[in-house]
Design a protein around this motif. Structure first.
Motif, PDB file in Angstrom:
ATOM      1  N   ALA A 227       0.836  -1.201   0.000  1.00 13.54           N
ATOM      2  CA  ALA A 227       0.000   0.000   0.000  1.00 13.54           C
ATOM      3  C   ALA A 227       0.870   1.251   0.000  1.00 13.54           C
ATOM      4  N   GLU A 228       1.929   1.223   0.824  1.00 13.78           N
ATOM      5  CA  GLU A 228       2.845   2.371   0.849  1.00 13.78           C
ATOM      6  C   GLU A 228       3.533   2.548  -0.507  1.00 13.78           C
ATOM      7  N   LEU A 229       3.888   1.438  -1.140  1.00 10.92           N
ATOM      8  CA  LEU A 229       4.535   1.504  -2.444  1.00 10.92           C
ATOM      9  C   LEU A 229       3.599   2.102  -3.495  1.00 10.92           C
ATOM     10  N   THR A 230       2.346   1.662  -3.488  1.00 12.22           N
ATOM     11  CA  THR A 230       1.367   2.195  -4.439  1.00 12.22           C
ATOM     12  C   THR A 230       1.159   3.683  -4.216  1.00 12.22           C
ATOM     13  N   LYS A 231       1.079   4.069  -2.957  1.00  9.83           N
ATOM     14  CA  LYS A 231       0.916   5.485  -2.631  1.00  9.83           C
ATOM     15  C   LYS A 231       2.111   6.296  -3.114  1.00  9.83           C
ATOM     16  N   ALA A 232       3.307   5.760  -2.892  1.00  7.34           N
ATOM     17  CA  ALA A 232       4.513   6.473  -3.318  1.00  7.34           C
ATOM     18  C   ALA A 232       4.577   6.582  -4.844  1.00  7.34           C
ATOM     19  N   MET A 233       4.204   5.513  -5.564  1.00  4.50           N
ATOM     20  CA  MET A 233       4.233   5.545  -7.022  1.00  4.50           C
ATOM     21  C   MET A 233       3.244   6.570  -7.572  1.00  4.50           C
ATOM     22  N   ARG A 234       2.072   6.674  -6.941  1.00  2.00           N
ATOM     23  CA  ARG A 234       1.079   7.655  -7.376  1.00  2.00           C
ATOM     24  C   ARG A 234       1.536   9.075  -7.105  1.00  2.00           C
ATOM     25  N   ALA A 235       2.414   9.257  -6.103  1.00  2.00           N
ATOM     26  CA  ALA A 235       2.840  10.603  -5.730  1.00  2.00           C
ATOM     27  C   ALA A 235       3.937  11.150  -6.638  1.00  2.00           C
ATOM     28  N   ILE A 236       4.642  10.270  -7.327  1.00  2.00           N
ATOM     29  CA  ILE A 236       5.721  10.740  -8.189  1.00  2.00           C
ATOM     30  C   ILE A 236       5.121  11.478  -9.393  1.00  2.00           C
ATOM     31  N   PRO A 237       5.564  12.688  -9.699  1.00  2.00           N
ATOM     32  CA  PRO A 237       5.018  13.427 -10.842  1.00  2.00           C
ATOM     33  C   PRO A 237       5.269  12.680 -12.151  1.00  2.00           C
ATOM     34  N   LEU A 238       4.309  12.738 -13.045  1.00  2.00           N
ATOM     35  CA  LEU A 238       4.507  12.170 -14.370  1.00  2.00           C
ATOM     36  C   LEU A 238       5.702  12.831 -15.050  1.00  2.00           C
ATOM     37  N   HIS A 239       6.354  12.095 -15.938  1.00  2.00           N
ATOM     38  CA  HIS A 239       7.499  12.527 -16.739  1.00  2.00           C
ATOM     39  C   HIS A 239       8.792  12.569 -15.920  1.00  2.00           C
ATOM     40  N   THR A 240       8.736  12.078 -14.688  1.00  2.00           N
ATOM     41  CA  THR A 240       9.936  12.021 -13.856  1.00  2.00           C
ATOM     42  C   THR A 240      10.789  10.825 -14.274  1.00  2.00           C
ATOM     43  N   PRO A 241      12.117  10.972 -14.355  1.00  2.00           N
ATOM     44  CA  PRO A 241      12.964   9.801 -14.594  1.00  2.00           C
ATOM     45  C   PRO A 241      12.965   8.910 -13.356  1.00  2.00           C
ATOM     46  N   VAL A 242      12.771   7.613 -13.550  1.00  2.00           N
ATOM     47  CA  VAL A 242      12.628   6.696 -12.424  1.00  2.00           C
ATOM     48  C   VAL A 242      13.463   5.448 -12.657  1.00  2.00           C
ATOM     49  N   SER A 243      13.767   4.793 -11.557  1.00  2.00           N
ATOM     50  CA  SER A 243      14.341   3.449 -11.569  1.00  2.00           C
ATOM     51  C   SER A 243      13.274   2.525 -10.993  1.00  2.00           C
ATOM     52  N   VAL A 244      12.912   1.506 -11.751  1.00  2.00           N
ATOM     53  CA  VAL A 244      11.819   0.614 -11.378  1.00  2.00           C
ATOM     54  C   VAL A 244      12.347  -0.809 -11.237  1.00  2.00           C
ATOM     55  N   THR A 245      12.029  -1.443 -10.129  1.00  2.00           N
ATOM     56  CA  THR A 245      12.370  -2.849  -9.907  1.00  2.00           C
ATOM     57  C   THR A 245      11.083  -3.627  -9.667  1.00  2.00           C
ATOM     58  N   GLY A 246      10.986  -4.792 -10.302  1.00  2.00           N
ATOM     59  CA  GLY A 246       9.774  -5.587 -10.127  1.00  2.00           C
ATOM     60  C   GLY A 246       9.926  -6.969 -10.718  1.00  2.00           C
ATOM     61  N   ILE A 247       8.864  -7.740 -10.600  1.00  2.00           N
ATOM     62  CA  ILE A 247       8.817  -9.112 -11.095  1.00  2.00           C
ATOM     63  C   ILE A 247       8.154  -9.129 -12.470  1.00  2.00           C
ATOM     64  N   VAL A 248       8.823  -9.737 -13.451  1.00  2.00           N
ATOM     65  CA  VAL A 248       8.248  -9.852 -14.789  1.00  2.00           C
ATOM     66  C   VAL A 248       7.035 -10.778 -14.727  1.00  2.00           C
ATOM     67  N   SER A 249       5.856 -10.226 -15.056  1.00  2.00           N
ATOM     68  CA  SER A 249       4.642 -11.040 -15.042  1.00  2.00           C
ATOM     69  C   SER A 249       4.300 -11.587 -16.416  1.00  2.00           C
ATOM     70  N   LYS A 250       4.708 -10.865 -17.479  1.00  2.00           N
ATOM     71  CA  LYS A 250       4.410 -11.360 -18.823  1.00  2.00           C
ATOM     72  C   LYS A 250       5.311 -10.671 -19.835  1.00  2.00           C
ATOM     73  N   LEU A 251       5.739 -11.440 -20.826  1.00  2.00           N
ATOM     74  CA  LEU A 251       6.477 -10.904 -21.965  1.00  2.00           C
ATOM     75  C   LEU A 251       5.608 -11.052 -23.209  1.00  2.00           C
ATOM     76  N   HIS A 252       5.317  -9.935 -23.859  1.00  2.00           N
ATOM     77  CA  HIS A 252       4.547  -9.967 -25.102  1.00  2.00           C
ATOM     78  C   HIS A 252       5.550 -10.031 -26.255  1.00  2.00           C
ATOM     79  N   GLU A 253       5.498 -11.085 -27.027  1.00  2.00           N
ATOM     80  CA  GLU A 253       6.500 -11.305 -28.055  1.00  2.00           C
ATOM     81  C   GLU A 253       5.871 -11.372 -29.434  1.00  2.00           C
ATOM     82  N   SER A 254       6.693 -11.029 -30.428  1.00  2.00           N
ATOM     83  CA  SER A 254       6.333 -11.212 -31.828  1.00  2.00           C
ATOM     84  C   SER A 254       7.599 -11.650 -32.540  1.00  2.00           C
ATOM     85  N   PRO A 255       7.487 -12.319 -33.693  1.00  2.00           N
ATOM     86  CA  PRO A 255       8.688 -12.769 -34.400  1.00  2.00           C
ATOM     87  C   PRO A 255       9.598 -11.590 -34.710  1.00  2.00           C
TER      88      PRO A 255
END
Length: 723
Positions: free
Chosen positions: A122-150
Motif C-alpha cells: 500500500a505504501e509503495l502504491t501510494k509512493a508511485m502515485r505521488a511521483i510526478p509524471l514525466h519524472t525519470p525513475v528506476s523501477v524494480t519488479g517481477i516480470v509477469s508477462k512478456l509480449h513477443e512477436s517474431p
C-alpha cells in the motif's frame, strides 16, 4: 522487505526538496531561500549544515540500481529498468497501472496493487502515485508477462542488448520505484504540445514524431555505411578547419590569434576528396559536416550533413549506378524495423517493438521498393515540361507551351511582355460525390488570394486561372475568346492536354520572356508545385506517399551571375553552375568553352525525388592544364583567386586519374523517407530560419577580450578585421 523499506524512505525524502537549498536546485520553489551573498557570509556551522542537506538530497536522486540485461527478462524474474514515468492509470484506490517510456526498447507497463491498507504494498502504491509524471525513475519488479512477436527478418535489432529480441511489451509487478529527479510542476505537458525553440530538449522528449525520426536516422545511415563498405569504399575524415576558396557559396570564417589569418569552414569536402583521388584512394566516402552561409529555407541549414563519395577511374554513369544501389537499400531497412503511424496530418515511422495497441492507422502503408535505374531527364526537358530542375513526378499534370494557340488580346491581359512565351497546364481535381464546380471555384479564389508574393508580384505577370464549366458560355473560358478556345481544344494545335476538358478542370497560364532557361525554376513551375500542395491540403488530390526518383542531367556548365550567390569572383559575368571543377559533357562542349561557354553543357547530375534535390555530383576535371584554363581564361579569375587552388592544381598535375563523385544531402534524405518537409524535424538541435540556435543563444556577441585576442574590431556595421 528491508530493501523495500529503504526504497520507500528514499522515495519519501526525494519527493520534497529541502527548503534550505538554493532556489532552482531541483527546479521547484523552496519555502525559504539563501541568497548568493547570504551563502558566502554564513558562518561555518550554517555552511556545514547546508552541505549535509545538499549531500542528503543528492543521495536521494543519484543512487539507483543497475539496469537488467536481456538475458534476465524471463517470467518471474526480478528486473530493474530505467526510464520516464509517462502515463498512469488509476483503476481503483488499490490498483494502479503506469507506463515507463524507453526509447529503442519495448513498451514497459508496471502494476502496483495491494489488499491490506497497512501493508508495504500500500505504501509503495501510494509512493508511485505521488511521483510526478514525466519524472525519470528506476523501477524494480517481477516480470509477469512478456509480449513477443517474431523478430524482423534480416535487419531486426535486438533492443541494443538491453531487452530480449522480439519482445514488444514487458509487464512488471512493482517491487520498488525510485524518482531520480522530479519533473517540475510549472512545465505543462499536453497531447501534441509545442514547446518554443528554447525548450528543444522538451520537444525532443515529448514529440513521438521527432524522436521516431531521430531513431530512424542512424538506422538509415548504418545501412548506407555498410553498403559502401561492401562496395569497397574507404571512409576518410577530412579537416573541418579549411581555407577560404571561391567554390560558389558564402563561407563561415574562423579567426585565429595570428593577425589577419583565418580558417574557413568547408562548404563541402570537394577539394580534399579530389586530392584523395590523386593520392591513390580508389573509392572514398564520409558522412561530412558542411557549412554554408546562405539564405535559409525549410530544407536548408547553415550546418548540415552530407554523404560524400568519390570514385577514381570512374565516369558519372558509374557514380549514378552506385548511388542508385545505395538509395535502393533504404526501404528494406525501414520496412524491417519500423511501421508508419498517422497522427492527425502527420505520418512518421515508429519502431515496431514500440508500437501501441492504438497505433493502427497508417500501419498498412509500406516504404515501396525502388527500381533502378532511375529515369533520366535533361535539364532542358525538366524545365520545359515541369518548370523546375527538380521536378516532382507525383504531380499528375505537365506544362505545355501554348502561345501559338492563343490570341494576342488574351496574352496582353496576362503580361506586359512583347512576344513572350506563354505556358499552361491543366489541373483536374478529384471532386468526389459531393463536389462540384462551386467547390473548385472556392479553391481557386482562396488560392489566388493567397499566392506567395514572388508569384503574385512576378515582373512578367501573375499566373491566371480559368475554370472549365460546360454550363457557361465557351465553357467558362470566355477570356480566351472563340479563337483561343478553338486553338487550345483543337487537335491541330499540337497540344493534346486541353482537348478533353471536364467540368471543374482548372487551366493555369503564365507568360515568361523568350530567353533560354536558366536557374532552378520558372514562375509557372513554382505555381505548379504550389497548386499541387494546396490541392492535397484541401482534399482535392490524395496525398501520395510514394517516391518518384529521377536523375536530371546535362546542366549548363555556366550560369549568369546574380545578386545572391558569390560564385567564383571572376570577371566573366558568369559562374560555374555546379562548381568550377566540373568537367564538360562532350568533346563539342570542350570546344564551346573557347567560343561560347554559356552554351557548353556539364557532366553534372542531380538526384531528385518528389520535387526535392537530394544531391548532386559530376565528373571532375582531372587534368591540371584544363582546370587552370577554366579558372583563368573562362571564368576570368584573378591570379590570386587561381592561386587559392594551387594545392588542388598540384594534386591534379601529379597524374591524377579520371574521377567522379556525388554528395547526398543526408538530412534531406532522412526527411523525405520519414515524410516531413523540413530537415529541422530530423536534426536534434537545428538552427532557425535566421541561422540562430535559439536554445543555447548562438551566435553570441563577441566580447572585448575576444576582439583583442583575435585582432577584431567592433564597428558600426558589426565586427571587422583590425589592422
Amino acid at each position: 522487505m528491508s530493501l523495500l523499506r529503504v526504497s520507500l524512505r528514499r522515495i519519501t525524502v526525494s519527493r520534497t526538496p529541502n527548503p534550505k537549498l538554493p532556489r532552482g536546485l531541483f527546479h521547484q520553489k523552496p519555502r525559504t531561500t539563501l541568497s548568493f551573498s547570504t551563502y558566502h557570509s554564513a558562518d561555518h556551522q550554517a555552511k556545514k549544515a547546508l552541505g549535509e542537506q545538499f549531500r542528503e538530497e543528492w543521495s536521494n536522486y543519484s543512487q539507483f540500481q543497475r539496469a537488467s540485461g536481456a538475458d534476465e527478462f524471463r517470467q518471474g524474474q526480478l528486473v530493474t529498468v530505467h526510464g520516464f514515468l509517462s502515463r498512469r492509470r488509476v483503476k481503483s484506490s488499490k490498483l494502479v497501472f503506469a507506463d515507463i517510456q524507453i526509447d529503442n526498447g519495448p513498451a514497459i507497463q508496471i502494476t502496483s496493487s495491494f489488499e491490506n491498507p497497512d501493508s508495504p504494498d500500500a505504501e509503495l502504491t501510494k509512493a508511485m502515485r505521488a511521483i510526478p509524471l514525466h519524472t525519470p525513475v528506476s523501477v524494480t519488479g517481477i516480470v509477469s508477462k512478456l509480449h513477443e512477436s517474431p523478430p524482423p527478418p534480416g535487419d531486426g535489432v535486438s533492443n541494443s542488448g538491453l531487452f530480449p529480441s522480439g519482445v514488444t511489451r514487458v509487464d512488471i509487478n512493482l517491487e520498488d520505484i525510485q524518482a531520480l529527479n522530479q519533473f517540475p510542476k510549472d512545465i505543462i505537458v499536453s497531447d501534441g504540445v509545442k514547446f518554443p525553440p528554447k525548450a528543444r530538449h522538451l520537444q525532443l522528449r515529448f514529440s513521438e514524431a521527432l524522436r521516431s525520426r531521430l531513431l530512424a536516422r542512424p538506422q538509415i545511415g548504418l545501412r548506407l555505411r555498410n553498403k559502401l563498405n561492401d562496395l569497397g569504399f574507404t571512409e576518410v575524415e577530412t579537416p573541418i578547419l579549411f581555407k577560404s576558396t571561391p567554390e560558389g557559396a558564402r563561407e563561415f570564417l574562423v579567426p585565429t590569434r595570428n593577425r589577419a589569418l583565418a580558417y574557413a569552414l568547408p562548404q563541402s569536402p570537394q577539394q580534399y576528396k579530389q586530392i584523395l583521388m590523386a593520392s591513390g584512394v580508389r573509392g572514398y566516402y564520409q558522412f561530412a559536416r558542411c557549412f554554408r552561409d546562405e539564405d535559409l529555407r525549410a530544407d536548408r541549414q547553415p550546418e548540415f550533413t552530407q554523404l560524400d563519395l568519390e570514385m577514381s577511374f570512374a565516369t558519372g554513369k558509374d557514380v549514378m549506378r552506385a548511388v542508385e544501389s545505395l538509395v535502393s537499400e533504404i526501404p528494406a531497412v525501414l520496412n524491417a524495423q519500423f511501421s508508419m503511424v498517422k497522427r492527425g496530418d502527420d505520418v512518421y515511422p515508429v519502431l515496431k517493438r514500440g508500437l501501441k495497441p492504438t497505433d493502427v492507422e497508417g500501419q498498412d502503408m509500406q516504404w515501396p521498393e525502388l527500381s533502378a535505374p532511375f529515369p533520366r531527364l535533361t535539364y532542358q526537358d525538366a524545365m520545359s515540361r515541369f518548370g523546375s530542375d527538380k521536378p516532382d513526378l507525383r504531380i499528375p499534370f505537365e506544362i505545355r507551351r501554348v502561345d501559338h494557340a492563343l490570341p494576342s488580346e488574351f496574352v496582353s491581359k496576362i503580361t506586359h511582355l512583347k512576344n513572350p512565351i506563354v505556358e499552361a497546364f491543366r489541373f483536374r481535381p478529384q471532386l468526389g460525390q459531393d463536389g462540384d464546380v462551386k467547390t473548385v471555384a472556392k479553391f481557386v479564389d482562396t488560392l489566388m488570394d493567397n499566392l506567395p508574393a514572388p508569384l503574385a508580384r512576378h515582373p512578367d505577370g501573375a499566373p491566371t486561372a480559368l475554370i472549365y464549366d460546360s454550363t457557361r458560355p465557351l465553357g467558362g473560358l470566355s477570356s480566351l475568346g472563340h479563337e483561343g478556345v478553338e486553338g487550345l481544344t483543337n487537335a491541330g494545335s499540337g497540344v493534346t492536354d486541353f482537348q478533353d476538358l471536364e467540368d471543374g478542370d482548372i487551366l493555369f497560364f503564365q507568360a515568361r520572356q523568350d530567353v533560354p532557361f536558366s536557374g532552378g525554376s520558372t514562375a509557372l513551375g513554382t505555381t505548379r508545385n504550389h497548386v499541387y500542395h494546396q490541392a492535397v491540403a484541401s482534399g482535392l488530390l490524395p496525398r501520395d506517399f510514394g517516391f518518384q526518383f529521377l536523375w536530371v542531367t546535362n546542366f549548363p556548365m555556366f550560369t549568369l551571375d546574380n545578386n545572391t550567390d558569390p560564385g567564383q569572383g571572376g570577371r566573366a559575368g558568369f559562374s560555374a553552375t555546379h562548381h568550377p571543377f566540373t568537367a564538360p559533357l562532350t568533346a563539342n562542349d570542350v570546344e564551346l568553352l573557347a567560343t561560347d561557354p554559356l552554351k557548353a553543357e556539364a557532366d553534372h547530375y542531380d538526384l531528385v525525388v518528389n520535387g526535392v534535390e537530394l544531391g548532386g555530383g559530376s565528373r571532375r576535371i582531372h587534368v591540371a592544364k584544363m582546370q587552370e584554363y577554366v579558372m583563368r581564361e573562362i571564368l576570368e579569375m584573378t591570379d590570386e583567386g587561381v592561386g587559392q587552388f594551387s594545392h588542388l592544381l598540384d594534386a591534379l598535375r601529379a597524374g591524377c586519374p579520371p574521377h567522379a563523385g556525388f554528395a547526398l544531402g543526408f538530412d534531406r534524405l532522412v526527411a523525405v523517407f520519414t515524410h516531413t518537409n523540413s530537415v529541422r524535424d530530423v536534426i536534434a538541435f537545428p538552427k532557425s530560419m535566421k541561422g540562430e540556435d535559439l536554445m543555447v543563444g548562438s551566435p553570441g556577441l563577441i566580447t572585448a577580450e575576444q576582439q583583442k585576442t583575435y585582432h577584431l574590431e567592433s564597428g558600426r556595421n558589426g565586427v571587422r578585421e583590425a589592422g
